[in-house]
Design a protein around this motif. Structure first.
Motif, short mmCIF file in Angstrom:
data_model
loop_
_atom_site.label_atom_id
_atom_site.label_comp_id
_atom_site.label_asym_id
_atom_site.label_seq_id
_atom_site.Cartn_x
_atom_site.Cartn_y
_atom_site.Cartn_z
N GLU B 35 0.99 -1.23 -0.05
CA GLU B 35 0.13 0.07 0.14
C GLU B 35 0.92 1.28 0.10
N ILE B 36 0.28 2.37 -0.35
CA ILE B 36 0.91 3.64 -0.31
C ILE B 36 0.29 4.29 0.77
N THR B 37 1.08 4.52 1.86
CA THR B 37 0.43 5.17 3.05
C THR B 37 1.06 6.69 3.23
N GLY B 38 0.02 7.30 3.48
CA GLY B 38 0.69 8.94 3.89
C GLY B 38 0.49 9.34 4.98
N LEU B 39 1.34 9.97 5.48
CA LEU B 39 1.87 10.49 6.96
C LEU B 39 1.49 11.93 6.87
N ILE B 40 0.55 12.58 7.18
CA ILE B 40 0.34 13.97 7.36
C ILE B 40 0.45 14.34 8.77
N GLY B 41 0.67 15.74 9.23
CA GLY B 41 0.50 16.40 10.59
C GLY B 41 1.35 17.54 10.27
N PRO B 42 0.99 18.74 11.16
CA PRO B 42 1.69 20.19 11.30
C PRO B 42 3.16 19.65 11.64
N THR B 43 3.82 21.02 11.23
CA THR B 43 5.27 20.86 11.57
C THR B 43 5.48 20.66 12.98
N GLY B 44 6.41 19.88 13.23
CA GLY B 44 6.60 19.53 14.87
C GLY B 44 5.84 18.29 15.18
N SER B 196 5.81 -2.95 -3.84
CA SER B 196 6.78 -2.94 -2.72
C SER B 196 5.64 -1.83 -1.74
N SER B 197 6.06 -1.39 -0.67
CA SER B 197 5.06 -0.84 0.19
C SER B 197 5.72 0.84 0.10
N ILE B 198 4.94 1.79 0.25
CA ILE B 198 5.53 3.36 0.22
C ILE B 198 5.01 3.90 1.54
N ILE B 199 5.83 4.67 2.13
CA ILE B 199 5.14 5.71 3.10
C ILE B 199 5.47 7.05 2.69
N ILE B 200 4.66 8.06 2.41
CA ILE B 200 5.02 9.23 2.12
C ILE B 200 4.50 10.18 3.25
N VAL B 201 5.62 11.11 3.54
CA VAL B 201 5.18 12.30 4.58
C VAL B 201 4.89 13.55 3.90
N SER B 202 4.04 14.07 3.96
CA SER B 202 3.82 15.16 2.88
C SER B 202 2.90 16.28 3.79
N HIS B 203 2.97 17.38 3.43
CA HIS B 203 1.83 18.66 3.75
C HIS B 203 1.07 18.85 2.81
N SER B 204 0.97 18.14 1.64
CA SER B 204 0.01 18.57 0.68
C SER B 204 -1.13 17.52 0.75
N MET B 205 -2.20 18.26 1.01
CA MET B 205 -3.48 17.21 0.93
C MET B 205 -3.85 16.86 -0.33
N GLU B 206 -3.65 17.63 -1.21
CA GLU B 206 -3.94 17.25 -2.82
C GLU B 206 -3.16 15.85 -3.04
N ASP B 213 -3.30 4.99 -0.43
CA ASP B 213 -4.40 4.12 -0.09
C ASP B 213 -4.85 4.40 1.05
N ARG B 214 -3.87 4.77 2.05
CA ARG B 214 -4.47 5.18 3.40
C ARG B 214 -3.53 6.31 4.00
N ILE B 215 -4.23 6.95 5.23
CA ILE B 215 -3.45 8.32 5.51
C ILE B 215 -3.47 8.07 6.90
N VAL B 216 -2.45 8.44 7.54
CA VAL B 216 -2.09 8.42 8.96
C VAL B 216 -2.23 9.84 9.23
N VAL B 217 -2.75 10.45 10.16
CA VAL B 217 -2.84 11.71 10.60
C VAL B 217 -2.17 11.99 12.07
N MET B 218 -1.12 12.73 12.00
CA MET B 218 -0.50 12.91 13.52
C MET B 218 -0.46 14.27 13.78
N THR B 219 -0.61 14.51 15.13
CA THR B 219 -0.35 15.92 15.90
C THR B 219 0.20 15.53 17.13
N ASP B 220 1.10 16.62 17.66
CA ASP B 220 1.77 16.50 18.98
C ASP B 220 2.22 14.90 19.36
N GLY B 221 2.90 14.36 18.27
CA GLY B 221 3.54 13.25 18.76
C GLY B 221 2.60 11.98 18.59
#
Lengths: 276, 280
Positions: B35-44, B196-206, B213-221
């Motif tokens: 899967e392609i997993t997206g990791l989003i979250g504010p800076t820090g 293969s599997s991919i994890i992408i860290v990005s700020h861009s919602m687009e 395929d899947r999105i993981v949202v992080m804030t404050d650790g």
């Protein structure tokens, strides 16, 4: 690899010592070093140690930070102390064992030398690195050396170079860490193999680091030119250094300390130390 | 099946000093194979820290990192295995280029793996084509390339290790829209071909909406949401509350639905166009 360097370790604070004029601090630091070396008897040493403790109290810096600063030189202190214990000759040996003879003079010398090194490190770092920002330090140095510009020495340019160099140390450390991590992620190995293999392993770090340092220098030069920087001539300052009454009192105290050390050497000569 | 599994991860920077920061707090995460997993979250929010934990650049203060069924810190001496299994492309990877030619630079990873010359050459060519590098640049110095080409060369350097999971920290940051689409599109093609599997860290919602395929949202650790893009972007108000955003087209759709034109859940431009033409 964790990079933890104690260089330029300024501890933020707002104590009397922090607020002193950096020029006064540089000069009094030099005077204080001379005084440390003038001390030759138990009484004058005690006075110097007391003065250092007073400085520590004035600075408001936690003794734990000071201890951390001494840790790297513990070996040097022990080494010189041991040499003194075994090699200084006196009149009556205290202990005699095979070829080893320990004299009371040796023990006294060892103790004094250890105290001297510790006081030297602690006081200079209290005067300068811990309580003065690197920028203030180079500023003060520039003004102290400014008479030299009369004989065409580029004092301002040197101090600007120093300021920039100091400013970029943390940046470069951060950059090194980033590049190391990136190369580690590609399986680079910095911790095994012989000397040559390890030196070769540094190439993938050094090249990108140099490339980016030059790029940064170039960008900084452009940014400075954009703001019409043309060197020291006719440049005014944002923060003009001004020595106040506190600076005068502090300087007088340090001078008085010197006089007291000399007098104690002459009039209270207990445990006078030999030549070293 | 999970290719990467994080269990109860805590990570504290500068532990025991006044600069102590608790970067990750009790993080549990499963990344599925293929899967392609997206990791989003504010800076820090701890995204980059999380990424560096997966390939063992950082060691968790607490918790286990299981990569391809192996706890990577069970045998600390073999940590390099984890680096080859989880290929990480750091932020602004063009600054890691160092070799005389692009080809040598891409070969750095495979060489460290101890592969034979023939295999290295084969992998280098393959990786270069996935990354969209023109064969003509292969024997040039990486410092002569344009920004976008440098980025691709650095990307190829990690792809050439053929990692089981490819992790990219802001792969498209600082690229122009064309470069963005090319790099991300190339990744999607790579993932489809190799599986293969991919994890992408990005700020861009687009980008997240278009490629993941899947999105993981992080804030404050902490991980606060996981799900498919439609599940995540359906929580429009929660995302805004976290200081994040939704794709612009989703905002448009929401505004339209307030005016009585309901497009349903829209998060890619292509889908919006389809829906709108239906209505017309």
């Amino acid at each position: 690899m964790k990079m933890d360097i104690a260089f330029g370790q300024y501890c933020h604070g707002d104590s009397v010592l922090h607020r002193l004029d950096p020029r006064v601090k540089i000069v009094t630091a030099i005077v204080f070093i001379v005084e440390i070396f003038l001390a030759k008897s138990a009484a004058s040493f005690a006075l110097i140690v007391a003065a250092t403790v007073l400085l520590l109290a004035l600075s408001g810096i936690s003794p734990r930070i000071i201890l951390r600063g001494i840790r790297p030189i513990v070996f040097v202190i022990l080494f010189t102390a041991v040499i003194n214990i075994f090699f200084v000759r006196g009149e009556k040996p205290l202990v005699e064992f095979w070829v080893i003879k320990i004299y009371p003079e040796g023990l006294i010398n060892a103790a004094f030398i250890a105290i001297r090194i510790i006081v030297l490190i602690v006081s200079t770092s209290l005067f300068l690195t811990y309580t003065t920002t690197p920028i203030a330090l180079t500023d003060g140095l520039e003004q102290l050396l400014s008479p030299l510009s009369k004989i065409k020495l580029p004092v301002h340019e040197f101090s600007m170079m120093m300021t920039i160099a100091l400013r970029f140390i943390p940046t470069l450390i951060e950059e090194t860490e980033k590049i190391m991590n990136a190369q580690k992620a590609r399986g680079a190995d910095f911790s095994t193999g012989g000397l040559i293999k390890r030196a070769r392993a540094l190439i993938p770090i050094m090249i990108p680091l140099f490339v980016s340092a030059f790029r940064r220098a170039d960008e900084l030069a452009t940014a400075m030119e954009c703001r019409c920087y043309t060197g020291g001539k006719g440049r005014t300052r944002l923060n003009v250094l001004k020595a106040g009454p506190a600076d005068l009192i502090f300087a007088l105290c340090v001078v008085a300390l010197g006089a007291a050390v000399v007098l104690l050497n002459i009039y209270v000569p207990f445990f006078k130390v030999g030549i070293y | 099946m999970a290719i990467v599994e994080l269990r109860g991860i805590n990570f504290i920077y500068n532990k025991g000093t006044p600069y102590e920061t608790h970067a990750l707090k009790d993080v549990d995460l499963c990344v599925n194979e293929g899967e392609i997993t997206g990791l989003i979250g504010p800076t820090g929010s701890g995204k980059s820290t999380l990424v560096q934990l997966i390939n063992g650049i950082l060691k968790p203060t607490d918790g286990d990192v299981i990569l391809d069924g192996v706890n990577i810190w069970e045998q600390p001496k073999k940590i390099r295995e984890a680096r080859f299994k989880a290929g990480v492309v750091m932020q602004y990877p063009e600054y890691q280029l160092f070799a005389d030619t692009v080809r040598d630079d891409i070969a750095f990873g495979p060489k460290n793996m101890g592969l034979g010359e023939e295999e290295i050459n084969e992998r280098v060519e393959k990786a270069a084509s996935f990354a969209g590098l023109d064969p003509s640049v292969m024997s040039r110095s990486p410092f002569d390339l344009s920004g976008g080409q440098k980025r691709r060369a650095a990307l190829a350097g990690v792809i050439a290790m053929e990692p089981k999971v490819l992790i990219l920290d802001e792969p498209a940051a600082g690229l122009d829209p064309g470069g963005r689409a090319e790099v991300l599109g190339g990744l999607k093609k790579y993932q489809r071909t190799v599986g293969s599997s991919i994890i992408i860290v990005s700020h861009s919602m687009e980008d997240m909406a278009n490629y993941c395929d899947r999105i993981v949202v992080m804030t404050d650790g902490k991980i606060v949401m996981t799900g498919t893009p439609s599940q995540i972007f359906a929580r429009y108000n929660d995302l805004i509350g976290l200081g994040l955003d939704v794709p612009r087209v989703t905002r448009v759709a929401a505004a339209l639905s307030r005016r009585g034109i309901d497009l349903g859940e829209v998060y890619t431009v292509g889908y919006a166009v389809e829906k709108l033409s239906e209505l017309l």
